[in-house]
Design a protein around this motif. Structure first.
Motif, mmCIF file in Angstrom:
data_model
loop_
_atom_site.group_PDB
_atom_site.id
_atom_site.type_symbol
_atom_site.label_atom_id
_atom_site.label_comp_id
_atom_site.label_asym_id
_atom_site.label_seq_id
_atom_site.Cartn_x
_atom_site.Cartn_y
_atom_site.Cartn_z
ATOM 1 N N UNK A 1 0.852 -1.179 0.000
ATOM 2 C CA UNK A 1 0.000 0.000 0.000
ATOM 3 C C UNK A 1 0.894 1.236 0.000
ATOM 4 N N UNK A 2 0.436 2.258 -0.697
ATOM 5 C CA UNK A 2 1.169 3.519 -0.746
ATOM 6 C C UNK A 2 0.183 4.667 -0.606
ATOM 7 N N UNK A 3 0.569 5.683 0.149
ATOM 8 C CA UNK A 3 -0.252 6.882 0.326
ATOM 9 C C UNK A 3 0.625 8.091 0.058
ATOM 10 N N UNK A 4 0.039 9.111 -0.540
ATOM 11 C CA UNK A 4 0.802 10.307 -0.892
ATOM 12 C C UNK A 4 -0.073 11.532 -0.665
ATOM 13 N N UNK A 5 0.509 12.552 -0.069
ATOM 14 C CA UNK A 5 -0.204 13.813 0.093
ATOM 15 C C UNK A 5 0.796 14.959 0.120
ATOM 16 N N UNK A 6 0.284 16.168 -0.107
ATOM 17 C CA UNK A 6 1.128 17.369 -0.106
ATOM 18 C C UNK A 6 0.682 18.323 0.990
ATOM 19 N N UNK A 7 1.661 19.003 1.540
ATOM 20 C CA UNK A 7 1.405 20.064 2.512
ATOM 21 C C UNK A 7 1.813 21.359 1.818
ATOM 22 N N UNK A 43 -3.651 15.827 6.314
ATOM 23 C CA UNK A 43 -3.757 14.364 6.350
ATOM 24 C C UNK A 43 -5.228 13.961 6.229
ATOM 25 N N UNK A 44 -6.090 14.606 7.003
ATOM 26 C CA UNK A 44 -7.524 14.296 6.973
ATOM 27 C C UNK A 44 -8.134 14.641 5.616
ATOM 28 N N UNK A 45 -7.724 15.759 5.035
ATOM 29 C CA UNK A 45 -8.273 16.177 3.742
ATOM 30 C C UNK A 45 -7.910 15.212 2.620
ATOM 31 N N UNK A 46 -6.789 14.510 2.767
ATOM 32 C CA UNK A 46 -6.348 13.570 1.734
ATOM 33 C C UNK A 46 -6.759 12.126 2.050
ATOM 34 N N UNK A 47 -7.518 11.924 3.100
ATOM 35 C CA UNK A 47 -7.971 10.575 3.492
ATOM 36 C C UNK A 47 -6.828 9.564 3.485
ATOM 37 N N UNK A 48 -5.758 9.894 4.181
ATOM 38 C CA UNK A 48 -4.585 9.031 4.241
ATOM 39 C C UNK A 48 -4.928 7.785 5.065
ATOM 40 N N UNK A 49 -4.675 6.587 4.504
ATOM 41 C CA UNK A 49 -4.990 5.358 5.247
ATOM 42 C C UNK A 49 -3.988 5.099 6.366
ATOM 43 N N UNK A 50 -4.378 4.251 7.303
ATOM 44 C CA UNK A 50 -3.500 3.876 8.421
ATOM 45 C C UNK A 50 -2.619 2.698 8.021
ATOM 46 N N UNK A 51 -1.442 2.631 8.633
ATOM 47 C CA UNK A 51 -0.493 1.543 8.416
ATOM 48 C C UNK A 51 -0.256 0.859 9.758
ATOM 49 N N UNK A 52 -0.219 -0.474 9.739
ATOM 50 C CA UNK A 52 -0.090 -1.230 10.981
ATOM 51 C C UNK A 52 1.348 -1.502 11.400
ATOM 52 N N UNK A 53 2.206 -1.859 10.473
ATOM 53 C CA UNK A 53 3.570 -2.255 10.817
ATOM 54 C C UNK A 53 4.594 -1.203 10.467
ATOM 55 N N UNK A 54 5.761 -1.682 10.087
ATOM 56 C CA UNK A 54 6.864 -0.796 9.714
ATOM 57 C C UNK A 54 6.503 -0.014 8.457
ATOM 58 N N UNK A 82 5.468 13.296 13.783
ATOM 59 C CA UNK A 82 4.659 13.390 14.995
ATOM 60 C C UNK A 82 3.179 13.555 14.656
ATOM 61 N N UNK A 83 2.872 14.341 13.617
ATOM 62 C CA UNK A 83 1.475 14.522 13.204
ATOM 63 C C UNK A 83 0.897 13.216 12.651
ATOM 64 N N UNK A 84 1.696 12.462 11.894
ATOM 65 C CA UNK A 84 1.237 11.167 11.388
ATOM 66 C C UNK A 84 0.916 10.219 12.534
ATOM 67 N N UNK A 85 1.726 10.265 13.565
ATOM 68 C CA UNK A 85 1.491 9.420 14.737
ATOM 69 C C UNK A 85 0.240 9.883 15.482
ATOM 70 N N UNK A 86 0.107 11.178 15.685
ATOM 71 C CA UNK A 86 -1.071 11.713 16.385
ATOM 72 C C UNK A 86 -2.366 11.402 15.636
ATOM 73 N N UNK A 87 -2.286 11.398 14.297
ATOM 74 C CA UNK A 87 -3.475 11.136 13.480
ATOM 75 C C UNK A 87 -3.791 9.644 13.366
ATOM 76 N N UNK A 88 -2.923 8.799 13.919
ATOM 77 C CA UNK A 88 -3.153 7.363 13.870
ATOM 78 C C UNK A 88 -2.782 6.728 12.540
ATOM 79 N N UNK A 89 -2.049 7.437 11.701
ATOM 80 C CA UNK A 89 -1.648 6.907 10.401
ATOM 81 C C UNK A 89 -0.500 5.908 10.571
#
Length: 128
Positions: A1-7, A43-54, A82-89
């Motif tokens: 799986x791959x996710x991509x977004x821009x800030x 992150x929320x606007x781009x509907x970034x999926x969550x990743x479980x492992x590494x 840190x934001x990816x972690x806080x968002x649960x991604x």
């Protein structure tokens, strides 16, 4: 799986963050908190999926000019991870679960941004 977004825009550099710390440590904490909140919105606007492992997280740094040193610019990956972690991604940005990579640098005065690519495959990251 791959996710991509821009800030869009530019994220704070190490020099900007250090300058805030010299003024008052709470000023630096406020800058970090506000920056991470803005990143979580994207992150929320781009509907970034969550990743479980590494995960492998790649960054492409597009700045309006080349006046900041690259190592100064890439300091912002701290805010992004840190934001990816806080968002649960991602679970954590620890050594065991996250490998960050700087994939490139560019200058675009009209459209500065930071592109973030997250994947569970190193090969996918290199091909992104």
């Amino acid at each position: 799986m791959i996710a991509k977004f821009s800030i869009p825009g530019t994220l704070p550099t190490l020099n900007q963050y250090s300058g805030k710390e010299r003024i008052h440590r709470q000023a630096a904490a406020k800058l970090k908190r506000e920056t991470q909140a803005m990143i979580r919105e994207h992150i929320a606007a781009h509907s970034v999926p969550s990743f479980d492992g590494h995960v492998y997280v790649g960054f492409i740094w597009v700045r309006p000019d080349a006046r900041s040193d690259k190592d100064n610019v890439t300091f912002a990956k701290k805010f992004i991870l840190d934001a990816l972690q806080e968002a649960g991604i991602i679970k954590r940005d620890s050594w065991k679960l996250c490998s960050p990579y700087d994939l490139g640098y560019a200058v675009n005065k009209r459209n500065p941004r930071t592109v973030v690519i997250i994947t569970d495959s190193y090969e996918e990251l290199r091909g992104a």
